[in-house]
Design an enzyme around this catalytic site. Structure first.
Site, PDB file in Angstrom:
ATOM      1  N   ASN A 127     -10.022   0.510   0.174  1.00 46.45           N
ATOM      2  CA  ASN A 127      -8.632   0.364   0.318  1.00 46.45           C
ATOM      3  C   ASN A 127      -8.384  -0.360  -1.090  1.00 46.45           C
ATOM      4  O   ASN A 127      -8.268  -1.156  -1.344  1.00 46.45           O
ATOM      5  CB  ASN A 127      -8.224  -0.418   1.398  1.00 46.45           C
ATOM      6  CG  ASN A 127      -6.522  -0.458   1.415  1.00 46.45           C
ATOM      7  OD1 ASN A 127      -5.876   0.146   0.309  1.00 46.45           O
ATOM      8  ND2 ASN A 127      -6.184  -1.139   2.523  1.00 46.45           N
ATOM      9  N   CYS A 163       0.923  -1.148   0.021  1.00 49.57           N
ATOM     10  CA  CYS A 163       0.007  -0.036   0.141  1.00 49.57           C
ATOM     11  C   CYS A 163       0.928   1.288  -0.210  1.00 49.57           C
ATOM     12  O   CYS A 163       0.360   2.346  -0.322  1.00 49.57           O
ATOM     13  CB  CYS A 163      -0.926   0.024   1.269  1.00 49.57           C
ATOM     14  SG  CYS A 163      -2.123  -1.392   1.146  1.00 49.57           S
ATOM     15  N   HIS A 222      -2.946   7.500   2.602  1.00 49.66           N
ATOM     16  CA  HIS A 222      -3.328   6.242   1.994  1.00 49.66           C
ATOM     17  C   HIS A 222      -4.771   5.875   2.825  1.00 49.66           C
ATOM     18  O   HIS A 222      -4.859   5.728   3.975  1.00 49.66           O
ATOM     19  CB  HIS A 222      -2.305   5.020   2.332  1.00 49.66           C
ATOM     20  CG  HIS A 222      -2.806   3.614   2.116  1.00 49.66           C
ATOM     21  ND1 HIS A 222      -3.554   3.261   0.706  1.00 49.66           N
ATOM     22  CD2 HIS A 222      -2.942   2.382   3.015  1.00 49.66           C
ATOM     23  CE1 HIS A 222      -3.883   2.131   1.152  1.00 49.66           C
ATOM     24  NE2 HIS A 222      -3.481   1.476   2.079  1.00 49.66           N
TER      25      HIS A 222
END
Length: 317
Positions: free
Chosen positions: A274, A114, A244
């Site tokens: 996500n 990520c 993020h």
């Protein structure tokens, strides 16, 4: 301190949406359980498009938005942990789609989970200093849904598919600073690779939620503070912080710790979930298209993910 100018942005997500109500028909959960814990209402899930297709669509939009000629591209970097193949890379697949096979372009994938887009921008900044006449296309792209076990409530509610891209060029006068780091941890967040001999472990994402939450609140805060201290800034000097989009509660906890005001945050986790390496790039394009980003604005891009990896980049729009 020399850095990059962002010349163009783009993003692409699959049309198919999977809501919390849809998930309640697949696994023991519901919107009342998911939304308060994550901030997620829905996510976009690919039915037929693989990672390279999402990356191509986002890159094409970013190139069009930048106004550059494709012959100006010297680098293609794709941040992903859900590539179509082990080889060739998604980036090399894009060369053909973008008709750049004869342009001497350096193309490769980068896997920092990520944190991938933050890592990729850092690498692009370094590479462009060696070729200031060229541009780089930096893409975060994931079809994470193919890596999920939809009987595992702890993971399948979190992730969605998507891609975001930027076109960047070296700029000697641009301010750019980064604090990026990692440490080896194979247990907190993991997707097994190619089976070894008689290994029958499925290639699904597994996560220690409590460990990831603690890490995601602590380490990105350190990197942000290091960046601010180096620049002589406080959080009040920053126009936007682009976290993020892992979990709204993580962002809220870090924001409280770092005294980040609500108006400094841009959030889209409610719509996308996500999207791993794609999330920050998608936010940049949405903000650009909405006219929220003005010349000279000070931005912090904050990533954190499996590895464990984390990092903060400071740049000016």
């Amino acid at each position: 301190m020399s850095g990059i100018d962002i010349l163009g942005t783009g993003h692409y997500v699959p049309e198919n949406r999977l809501s919390n109500d849809d998930l309640s028909k697949m696994v023991k959960t519901n919107d009342e359980w998911i939304f308060p814990r994550t901030g997620i209402k829905t996510r976009h899930i690919s039915k037929t498009e693989n990672t390279s297709e999402l990356a191509y669509q986002a890159a094409k939009k970013a190139i069009e938005n930048s106004g550059i000629d494709k012959s100006d591209i010297g680098f293609i970097i794709v941040a992903t942990c859900s590539a179509d193949n082990i080889m060739p890379s998604v980036a090399c697949m894009l060369l053909d789609r973008l008709d750049l096979n004869n342009q001497h372009v350096m193309a490769f994938d980068l896997n920092a989970a990520c944190t991938g887009f933050v890592y990729a921008l850092s690498v692009a900044n370094a590479l462009l200093a060696t070729r200031p006449d060229k541009c780089a296309v930096v893409i975060g792209a994931e079809v994470f849904s193919k890596l999920l076990d939809y009987t595992d409530r702890s993971t399948c509610i979190l992730f969605g598919d998507g891609a975001g891209a930027v076109v960047v060029k070296y700029c000697a006068s641009a301010k750019f600073y980064q604090v990026i780091s990692s440490k080896g941890n194979t247990d907190a967040l993991r997707i097994p690779g190619v089976p070894f001999y008689d290994c029958t472990e499925p290639s699904y994402c597994t996560m220690n939620g409590q460990e990831v939450f603690k890490f995601a609140v602590e380490y990105p805060s350190y990197s942000m503070q290091e960046v601010l201290d180096h620049l002589g800034y406080t959080m009040k000097d920053i126009h936007y912080v682009l976290f993020h989009q892992a979990n709204a509660r993580i962002v809220a906890s870090v924001s409280k710790r770092m005294k980040i005001r609500q108006e400094q945050l841009y959030m889209n986790i409610e719509e996308y979930g996500n999207t791993s390496a794609a999330s920050i790039a998608i936010m940049l394009d949405e903000m650009n298209q909405k006219g929220l980003l003005k010349k000279g604005m000070k931005l912090l891009l904050v990533g954190f993910g499996a590895g464990l990896t984390w990092g903060t980049i400071y740049l000016e729009w």
